[in-house]
Design a protein around this motif. Structure first.
Motif, PDB file in Angstrom:
ATOM      1  N   THR A   9       0.835  -1.195   0.000  1.00 54.97           N
ATOM      2  CA  THR A   9       0.000   0.000   0.000  1.00 54.97           C
ATOM      3  C   THR A   9       0.871   1.246   0.000  1.00 54.97           C
ATOM      4  O   THR A   9       0.630   2.189  -0.749  1.00 54.97           O
ATOM      5  N   GLY A  10       1.906   1.246   0.832  1.00 58.63           N
ATOM      6  CA  GLY A  10       2.822   2.391   0.877  1.00 58.63           C
ATOM      7  C   GLY A  10       3.523   2.597  -0.453  1.00 58.63           C
ATOM      8  O   GLY A  10       3.688   3.723  -0.912  1.00 58.63           O
ATOM      9  N   TYR A  11       3.946   1.502  -1.068  1.00 48.63           N
ATOM     10  CA  TYR A  11       4.599   1.580  -2.373  1.00 48.63           C
ATOM     11  C   TYR A  11       3.634   2.137  -3.416  1.00 48.63           C
ATOM     12  O   TYR A  11       3.999   3.000  -4.217  1.00 48.63           O
ATOM     13  N   GLY A  12       2.392   1.649  -3.387  1.00 46.63           N
ATOM     14  CA  GLY A  12       1.393   2.135  -4.331  1.00 46.63           C
ATOM     15  C   GLY A  12       1.140   3.625  -4.176  1.00 46.63           C
ATOM     16  O   GLY A  12       1.033   4.361  -5.165  1.00 46.63           O
ATOM     17  N   GLU A  13       1.046   4.082  -2.931  1.00 46.21           N
ATOM     18  CA  GLU A  13       0.844   5.515  -2.679  1.00 46.21           C
ATOM     19  C   GLU A  13       2.032   6.329  -3.172  1.00 46.21           C
ATOM     20  O   GLU A  13       1.864   7.396  -3.745  1.00 46.21           O
ATOM     21  N   GLN A  14       3.254   5.805  -2.932  1.00 47.04           N
ATOM     22  CA  GLN A  14       4.451   6.497  -3.412  1.00 47.04           C
ATOM     23  C   GLN A  14       4.485   6.560  -4.930  1.00 47.04           C
ATOM     24  O   GLN A  14       4.846   7.575  -5.513  1.00 47.04           O
ATOM     25  N   VAL A  16       1.868   6.492  -6.984  1.00 48.63           N
ATOM     26  CA  VAL A  16       0.855   7.448  -7.440  1.00 48.63           C
ATOM     27  C   VAL A  16       1.358   8.878  -7.235  1.00 48.63           C
ATOM     28  O   VAL A  16       1.233   9.727  -8.126  1.00 48.63           O
ATOM     29  N   ALA A  17       1.952   9.161  -6.080  1.00 50.10           N
ATOM     30  CA  ALA A  17       2.460  10.509  -5.801  1.00 50.10           C
ATOM     31  C   ALA A  17       3.570  10.893  -6.781  1.00 50.10           C
ATOM     32  O   ALA A  17       3.595  12.025  -7.296  1.00 50.10           O
ATOM     33  N   ALA A  33      -2.236  13.737  -7.298  1.00 50.35           N
ATOM     34  CA  ALA A  33      -2.408  12.389  -6.741  1.00 50.35           C
ATOM     35  C   ALA A  33      -3.883  12.086  -6.466  1.00 50.35           C
ATOM     36  O   ALA A  33      -4.359  10.979  -6.745  1.00 50.35           O
ATOM     37  N   LYS A  34      -4.609  13.048  -5.944  1.00 52.65           N
ATOM     38  CA  LYS A  34      -6.026  12.828  -5.649  1.00 52.65           C
ATOM     39  C   LYS A  34      -6.809  12.531  -6.931  1.00 52.65           C
ATOM     40  O   LYS A  34      -7.621  11.607  -6.979  1.00 52.65           O
ATOM     41  N   ARG A  37      -6.105   9.050  -8.232  1.00 52.60           N
ATOM     42  CA  ARG A  37      -6.868   8.021  -7.511  1.00 52.60           C
ATOM     43  C   ARG A  37      -8.309   7.978  -8.016  1.00 52.60           C
ATOM     44  O   ARG A  37      -8.895   6.905  -8.136  1.00 52.60           O
TER      45      ARG A  37
END
Length: 151
Positions: A9-14, A16-17, A33-34, A37
């Motif tokens: 999840t952290g990797y995915g968020e990174q 996307v950012a 990023a928003k 998503r």
């Protein structure tokens, strides 16, 4: 296994950012990023390319962004078809969502098959059947009542 899920999840968020920063540099503000998503959610909800093309010609991104977070596919299709056929603005759509319009129609007490049939009729013929009409024709949302009230 759970720790791996958190790391993913952290990797995915990174990811996307990072992608959002790159896209904003190349294409402008709309790719934060928003918004990415929202785009990912849109892709999950509307998989068929033909549907996406038709929707994009009839509804705005703001309409679609409100609709993609409705988890029940039949409920989402109901609001989508009502927006399309009735020409609802995004403000009207949000008001109908907030006031739980579908729960106030005769359809809320009918089986899912009937809702599917009524939505097909609305989509194909553009007309509202008796089951899509409100049980109570008075919409008193302007009163600002905070709880659910029955007749």
């Amino acid at each position: 296994m759970q720790a791996s899920s958190k790391n993913d999840t952290g990797y995915g968020e990174q990811l996307v950012a990072s992608l959002a920063r790159q896209l904003e540099v190349e294409h402008g503000r709309g790719f934060g990023a928003k918004n990415l998503r929202h785009m990912l959610r849109f892709d999950e909800v509307f998989e068929a390319e033909e549907i996406v093309y038709a929707l994009s010609r009839q509804l705005s991104w703001t309409h679609l962004r409100s609709l993609i977070y409705i988890d029940d596919p039949l409920k989402r299709e109901f609001y989508l078809e009502m927006c399309r056929s009735e020409g609802w603005s995004t403000r009207t759509l949000q008001g109908r969502l907030d006031s739980m319009l579908i729960e106030r129609t005769a359809l809320s007490r009918k089986p899912d098959e009937l809702l599917t049939s009524e939505l097909a009729t609305l989509r194909d013929q553009g007309g509202l059947g008796p089951n899509l009409v409100l049980k109570d024709p008075y919409v008193l949302d302007f009163l600002g009542l905070r709880d659910r009230y029955l007749e």
